[in-house]
Design a protein around this motif. Structure first.
Motif, mmCIF file in Angstrom:
data_model
loop_
_atom_site.group_PDB
_atom_site.id
_atom_site.type_symbol
_atom_site.label_atom_id
_atom_site.label_comp_id
_atom_site.label_asym_id
_atom_site.label_seq_id
_atom_site.Cartn_x
_atom_site.Cartn_y
_atom_site.Cartn_z
ATOM 1 N N ARG A 163 53.027 75.369 76.875
ATOM 2 C CA ARG A 163 51.816 75.172 76.073
ATOM 3 C C ARG A 163 50.724 76.147 76.487
ATOM 4 N N MET A 167 48.808 78.980 74.180
ATOM 5 C CA MET A 167 47.363 79.055 74.032
ATOM 6 C C MET A 167 46.799 80.280 74.726
ATOM 7 N N VAL A 170 47.362 83.180 72.548
ATOM 8 C CA VAL A 170 46.390 83.185 71.454
ATOM 9 C C VAL A 170 45.068 83.738 71.966
ATOM 10 N N VAL A 216 35.849 83.155 71.368
ATOM 11 C CA VAL A 216 36.864 82.115 71.240
ATOM 12 C C VAL A 216 38.040 82.406 72.175
ATOM 13 N N LEU A 220 38.996 79.909 75.272
ATOM 14 C CA LEU A 220 40.295 79.288 75.502
ATOM 15 C C LEU A 220 40.713 79.403 76.965
ATOM 16 N N PRO A 226 36.080 72.531 72.783
ATOM 17 C CA PRO A 226 37.334 71.779 72.638
ATOM 18 C C PRO A 226 38.575 72.653 72.824
ATOM 19 N N LEU A 227 38.445 73.744 73.556
ATOM 20 C CA LEU A 227 39.595 74.639 73.718
ATOM 21 C C LEU A 227 40.264 74.403 75.071
ATOM 22 N N LEU A 229 42.485 71.975 75.907
ATOM 23 C CA LEU A 229 43.590 71.010 75.917
ATOM 24 C C LEU A 229 44.783 71.456 76.749
ATOM 25 N N TRP A 230 44.919 72.749 76.997
ATOM 26 C CA TRP A 230 46.049 73.209 77.802
ATOM 27 C C TRP A 230 45.864 72.864 79.274
ATOM 28 N N SER B 539 55.425 69.615 68.464
ATOM 29 C CA SER B 539 54.642 69.357 69.659
ATOM 30 C C SER B 539 53.161 69.225 69.297
ATOM 31 N N PRO B 541 50.318 68.393 70.709
ATOM 32 C CA PRO B 541 49.203 68.977 71.445
ATOM 33 C C PRO B 541 48.980 70.440 71.120
ATOM 34 N N ILE B 542 50.057 71.221 71.011
ATOM 35 C CA ILE B 542 49.856 72.628 70.694
ATOM 36 C C ILE B 542 49.238 72.749 69.318
ATOM 37 N N MET B 545 45.678 71.927 69.656
ATOM 38 C CA MET B 545 44.978 72.987 70.381
ATOM 39 C C MET B 545 44.689 74.144 69.446
ATOM 40 N N TRP B 548 41.992 73.349 66.937
ATOM 41 C CA TRP B 548 40.637 73.462 67.485
ATOM 42 C C TRP B 548 40.224 74.920 67.602
ATOM 43 N N THR B 549 41.159 75.741 68.070
ATOM 44 C CA THR B 549 40.852 77.160 68.196
ATOM 45 C C THR B 549 40.438 77.718 66.845
ATOM 46 N N VAL B 552 36.886 76.525 65.816
ATOM 47 C CA VAL B 552 35.772 77.199 66.479
ATOM 48 C C VAL B 552 35.654 78.632 66.005
ATOM 49 N N LEU B 553 36.803 79.313 65.888
ATOM 50 C CA LEU B 553 36.764 80.709 65.451
ATOM 51 C C LEU B 553 36.196 80.795 64.040
ATOM 52 N N LEU B 556 32.400 80.410 63.999
ATOM 53 C CA LEU B 556 31.674 81.590 64.454
ATOM 54 C C LEU B 556 31.797 82.730 63.443
#
Lengths: 493, 564, 85
Positions: A163, A167, A170, A216, A220, A226-227, A229-230, B539, B541-542, B545, B548-549, B552-553, B556
């Motif tokens: 995970r 992330m 990303v 961003v 992360l 909220p980034l 979670l990992w 999955s 959670p990914i 995640m 959310w990314t 936010v992106l 902005l």
């Protein structure tokens, strides 16, 4: 050799040592080589800081003059972070021996090689003055970190690592996109050069998009809510030593990169105007403080609890940044340093418990206050620091953060900071209550105190928490210099 | 903290306490007596002035400010530490001894602190050390009470810290003199001081926790926390009008609730509230006489209240019982405890020739000089109530009254000795008030032994006694407990929190479930469209995640791109 | 246990002690009435024996008020908090 010429070796020494390490067999030599490399690196970083605080150091690789060649450009801000990273690694390594022997019994050569790669990557990010070079080092350190996390003995470590990989990739990609946009617009990758050329082209949506991507991306890596979670899984399932190291360094470096771009590359009078950064960061910071502390209060696993506490602490730093003042930034840098001290101490104490008991769940800590008094007292004392009790390092950074908030008349922030400190009292208390006020159940095995090899480094860190709570010259001086370097445009040639 | 002409008494005490765990038996006992003596010696050598300056976060800390006001409290704290240590000699629990001495060191640290940061550090240390005197009773009740005590003081500590930060921000200094700012800083610091002074409705931590403390621990507790708060009030808030009324109300609140108490130490704890009320009133009046009255009443109060707690503690120690309804007729078995307790009783009731008389009358007189009729009457009612429950009801029901069938032995010699010292001091101060007055800052223009003061006091006391005798059968009591403000956080709060908490949890669950459902649908959609093997997509959670990314992106970017 | 015997003795003579006490109380009030008031800060300073009356009344009021408060409002069984904690 001058300090300018010596400086790159704090990155190169671990990098080279990692190649050696990967080939070494057994359990002793990989560790020993790593220790030597890390100490060398830390010593160089320690000499760099006072020099960089006076004048910006610049080193061009292969004698290619910047902006064409890769330049290491070091002012107080990156020297401060570099010292923190290398110093934390040096303090954590003596502790690592026993813990790693137990948790990663085989192929330690590869493990320590990965660790050295991660370290040199982090240091490279910090010292480099070249945007693409920063990305490359970010990838090096990230890939090594995924490998380190995957070494965790719990099967879930693999998933956590996976995970984080997704992330992290990303995040790195976003950074790359941002850097790419900047390169398209300015034709340079050198940070100082970028800062010089950007004003001409900055009223374009491309540059604004670049800023958004970089924030961003680094948000992360920084685990800004909220980034975030990992982070909890990665910290929870990684080997104890990896958690100890990451908690003190990885997120801090990400914060540094974000600050470097926001403050030096894009000037703060532009970046905080064109995007509502101040508001966004303040909201995210406060939300992180609350959400992190709130979730931490209910975690049954201490490692996970501390991970969520890290999310909260990152919130404090982000909050300090959002105030856009020398004192606010100083507070952020101070907390960056002090949080590394306290979290490393806490994770070491928990790692020691894991070494003895094999678990960090709250119910497995019951009654340990009597059988492992030194370990748990260390935990309690480091806990005081995270709560922010006077005479601890945690108090100093919170004090500055509050001063920064008051300086701008933000009374409510003071209240929020104090309330979240009370929440920290609660989650630290749960461990103390379990350790001293609950009985060990008969089914749980009796354990004795941990070996000195684990206790002594832990107590050194606890002592540092108190030392830097009383003698604040180094930390406050360094943090203020770092903040001034960022705000004062220390990068412009 | 050490210079050639200054040795901080707290430092002496802390250093000495660190040795204590290494000692055993007689050596430990000797050390326990020597330590307070060393503290008294350090105080003897202390030179007036400011000592032990340190720089911290760009502020100057003054860890040792020695002036008369600080010394008054320093002397009495040192004395009560000695008395308390002797009283606790038989206890074989090092944790308690260490806690008690560190607690005393923190109280001394507060008193000698010249700035608010130092004060705050010792203030918090006082809480952390004193709570062990409650917990070491090792019952579930005392654990819970100690925990509530800890929580209240933690909140008080945060309030104090917030006040100090604002104070420093507004005035640019952290020196601890009269708190002379307007706005929140003034009120926050005052509130924190009032919590420790147990001003209702912020008092319940005291009456809740002290009766559950260990027998010997309660002696230290009764002496230190509230009196350091009185010290800080005298120093920081003299002449604050509100305190006159709060103090007078406190005196009555304490005596009323003491009447309802069945536990002997809870009864005495309510009288701490009541007696501290006199001191708070004196602070509020703010005249030279009133402040002298408050300081000297704190001095005498520490001694006689320690004596009373020692007497009650001796009964608990020997009988294992603490409820009036289960005691009685002990005078045959514990006569010395009885007599010594009575000396404490007549001292707190302010009988002439005993210590309370020379200090309490000073505050009452200050109220009279200020022409405050209502306050004066309230204070006199409280005097009657104090005599009524501490000196009449409690001893009557414990040592006289109906025979409970208990046949305990007399308390051990060290307990009696400690009580004897305290009783002797109560008596000495009553006869030679000049010794006490000489310690006070400024000359004291007051003589308690005038005909008019004597007549008023004796009439009030003796006719209170008459009323008690005549109305004995109406005096409340019995095996009951009475509610107080602590109900709010013991029953009321939990009920409220429980309701709110379950509401939050339900909402939280609902939000999560719907979010997850949406995410699941989203992923399923993606899966269907792109035909992946599904492992990655499943999955959550990914997925979240990444979501959310993206959010936010997008935020902005939207702002950034559409700005131009 | 000499002290215990002394107390015993005093208790056996309690009626004598009570008479002595009552006499001295009467004397106190008398002296207060005869002596001219030292102050006139409050109106009651001039009333002889006011303190005696007030002390008695205050005591009685406290006894009844606290009992009223307890029985109507505050008294609970001793195990009131137990089931909760």
């Amino acid at each position: 050799m001058t300090i300018t010429e010596l400086m790159p070796f704090s990155v190169l020494v671990p990098l080279i040592a990692s190649l050696v390490c990967a080939l070494l067999p057994g359990r002793f030599w990989p560790w020993a080589v790593t220790l030597v490399a890390v100490i060398v690196s830390a010593v160089i970083a320690a000499f760099t800081l006072p020099a960089a605080a006076q004048v910006t150091l610049s080193y061009a690789f292969g004698n290619w003059p910047p902006p064409i060649g890769i330049e290491y450009r070091v002012d107080a801000a990156n020297a401060f972070v570099a010292l923190l990273v290398a110093g934390m690694a040096a303090v954590a390594l003596p502790w690592a021996k026993k813990s790693v022997d137990k948790e990663v019994p085989e192929r330690q050569g590869a493990f320590y090689a990965l660790f050295l790669l991660a370290l040199s990557g982090l240091l490279g990010i910090t010292l480099s003055g070249d945007a693409f070079n920063i990305f490359v080092f970010l990838e090096i350190s990230s890939l090594a970190t995924y490998g380190l996390i995957a070494h965790g003995s719990d099967r879930r470590a693999l998933l956590a690592s996976f995970r984080y990989l997704i992330m992290g990739t990303v995040g790195a990609t976003f950074l790359l996109i941002g850097i790419g946009f900047l390169y398209i617009m300015t034709g340079t990758l050198n940070l100082a050069d970028l800062a010089e050329r950007l004003p001409e082209v900055r009223d374009t949506s491309t540059v604004r998009a670049a800023l958004a991507f970089i924030i961003v991306g680094m948000g992360l890596k920084l685990a800004m809510l909220p980034l975030h979670l990992w982070l909890p899984n990665a910290y929870t399932y990684a080997p104890s030593f990896v958690t100890v190291f990451l908690a003190g360094t990885a997120t801090k470096v990400a914060l540094y990169v974000m600050l470097r771009f926001v403050f030096t590359v894009f000037a703060p009078d532009w970046s905080f105007v064109v995007l509502p950064l101040s508001t966004v960061l303040m909201i995210l910071g406060v939300a992180g403080m609350f959400a992190g502390s709130w979730v931490a209060m209910f975690q049954p696993n201490i490692k996970r609890m501390l991970a969520y506490s890290s999310v909260a602490q990152v919130g404090y730093m982000v909050l300090g940044v959002s105030l856009v003042s020398v004192i606010g930034l100083s507070a952020a840098f101070l907390h960056l340093f002090n949080h590394a001290l306290m979290k490393t101490a806490l994770f070491m104490a928990v790692g020691t418990v894991i070494y003895q008991v094999g678990s960090a769940r709250l119910k497995d800590v019951r009654g340990l206050g009597r059988t492992m008094p030194w370990t748990l007292t260390a935990f309690a004392l480091a806990g005081l620091s995270i709560i922010g009790v006077p005479l601890t390092a945690g108090f100093v950074s919170k004090w500055y953060l509050i001063q920064a908030a008051l300086d701008q008349g933000q009374w409510f922030l003071v209240v929020l900071i104090l309330v979240t400190s009370l929440m920290a009292v609660i989650y630290i208390w749960r461990v103390i209550e379990a350790a001293w006020f609950q009985e060990r159940s008969i089914k749980q095995p009796d354990v004795g105190e941990a070996p000195l090899a684990l206790l002594i480094p832990t107590w050194i860190l606890v002592a540092l928490n108190f030392y830097f709570g009383i003698d604040t010259r180094l930390t406050v001086g360094g943090a203020t210099a770092a903040a001034e370097a960022l705000l004062g445009g220390g990068m412009t040639p | 903290m050490i210079t050639s002409d200054w040795l901080h008494p707290s430092l002496v005490l802390i250093a000495g306490t660190l040795v204590l765990p290494l000692l055993k038996g007689r050596a430990m006992q000797a050390w326990m007596v020597l330590l307070p003596l060393a503290v008294l010696g350090t105080l003897w050598m202390a030179q007036p002035g400011e000592h032990g300056q340190m720089a911290f976060l760009g502020m100057e800390l003054v860890t040792g400010r020695v002036d008369e006001l600080a010394m008054v409290f320093g002397w009495v704290f040192g004395t009560v530490l000695l008395i308390g240590a002797i009283y606790a000699l038989h206890v074989n629990d090092r944790v308690q001894h260490v806690a008690a001495f560190l607690y005393g060191a923190s109280a001394l640290g507060v008193v000698f602190a010249g700035d608010l940061i130092t004060l705050y550090v010792f203030w918090e240390l006082m809480v952390i050390t004193s709570v062990w005197l409650i917990w070491r009773r090792k019952t579930e009740v005392s654990f819970n009470a100690g925990f509530r005590y800890l929580v209240i003081h933690a909140v008080g500590g945060v309030v104090l810290l917030a006040g100090i930060i604002l104070f420093q921000f507004e005035t640019g200094t952290t020196r601890f003199e009269q708190i002379d700012v307007d706005g929140p800083a003034f009120w926050l610091i005052l509130a924190a001081f009032m919590i420790n002074a147990a001003v209702p409705p912020l008092h319940a931590w005291l009456t809740d926790a002290y009766p559950e403390a260990t027998v010997t621990g309660a002696v230290f507790l009764s002496a230190l926390t509230t009196k350091t708060a009185v010290y800080t009030l005298i120093r920081g808030y003299p002449g604050t009008e509100m305190l006159v009324w709060m103090g007078a109300a406190m005196t009555l609140y304490g005596v009323t609730f003491a009447m309802l108490s069945n536990d002997i130490r809870r009864l005495l704890a309510y009288h701490i509230v009541s007696q501290v009320g006199y001191m708070v009133t004196g602070v509020g009046l703010g005249t030279a006489l009133a402040l002298s009255g408050s300081a000297s009443h704190a001095f005498t109060h520490i001694l006689y209240k320690a004596l009373l707690f020692m007497g009650a503690g001796a009964v608990i120690h020997m009988t294992g019982r603490s409820r009036l309804s289960e005691l009685g007729g002990l005078y045959r078995y514990m006569p010395w405890t009885f007599v010594l307790y009575l000396i404490g009783g007549v001292s707190i009731s302010a009988f002439p020739l005993f210590s309370g008389y020379v200090s309490k009358t000073m505050i009452v007189e200050a109220a009279a000089i200020d022409q405050r009729a209502v306050i004066w009457l309230m204070l006199v009612v409280a005097s009657a109530g104090t005599f009524l429950s501490t000196t009449l009801k409690l001893p009557y029901k414990t040592w006289l009254g109906g025979d409970s069938g208990l046949q305990p032995r007399e308390a051990p010699w060290n307990m009696l000795l400690a009580m004897g010292i305290a009783a002797a001091l109560c008596f000495l101060i009553g006869i030679f008030p000049g010794m006490l007055y000489a310690l006070l800052p400024g000359a004291v223009d007051f003589n308690a032994y005038t005909m008019s003061v004597f007549l008023k006091e004796m009439q009030v006391l003796l006719f209170t006694g008459l009323a008690f005798c005549l109305l004995l059968k109406y005096v409340g009591g019995g095996p009951k407990i009475s509610l107080d403000v602590d109900w709010l956080y013991r029953r009321g709060g939990p009920r409220l929190v429980g309701a709110v908490g379950s509401a939050i949890i339900t909402t939280d669950r609902a939000i999560r479930r719907t979010t997850l459902e949406h995410l699941a649908r989203l992923t399923a959609h993606v899966e269907k469209k792109h035909g992946r093997d599904g492992k990655l997509a499943k999955s959550w959670p990914i997925g979240s995640m990444a979501l959310w990314t993206a959010i936010v992106l997008a935020m902005l970017l939207t702002v950034g791109v559409y700005r131009g | 246990m000499k002290l215990a015997r002394l107390i015993e003795y005093l208790i056996s003579k309690r009626s004598v002690l009570a008479v002595l006490l009552l006499v001295s109380m009467a004397a106190l009030v008398l002296v207060d009435i005869i002596l001219p008031p030292a102050y006139t800060r409050f109106t009651w300073d001039a009333i002889g024996g006011f303190a005696a009356f007030f002390g008695f009344a205050a005591c009685a009021a406290l006894i009844f008020f606290s009992r009223f408060l307890g029985e109507k409002l505050l008294y609970r069984d001793e195990d009131y908090y137990d089931d909760h904690e």
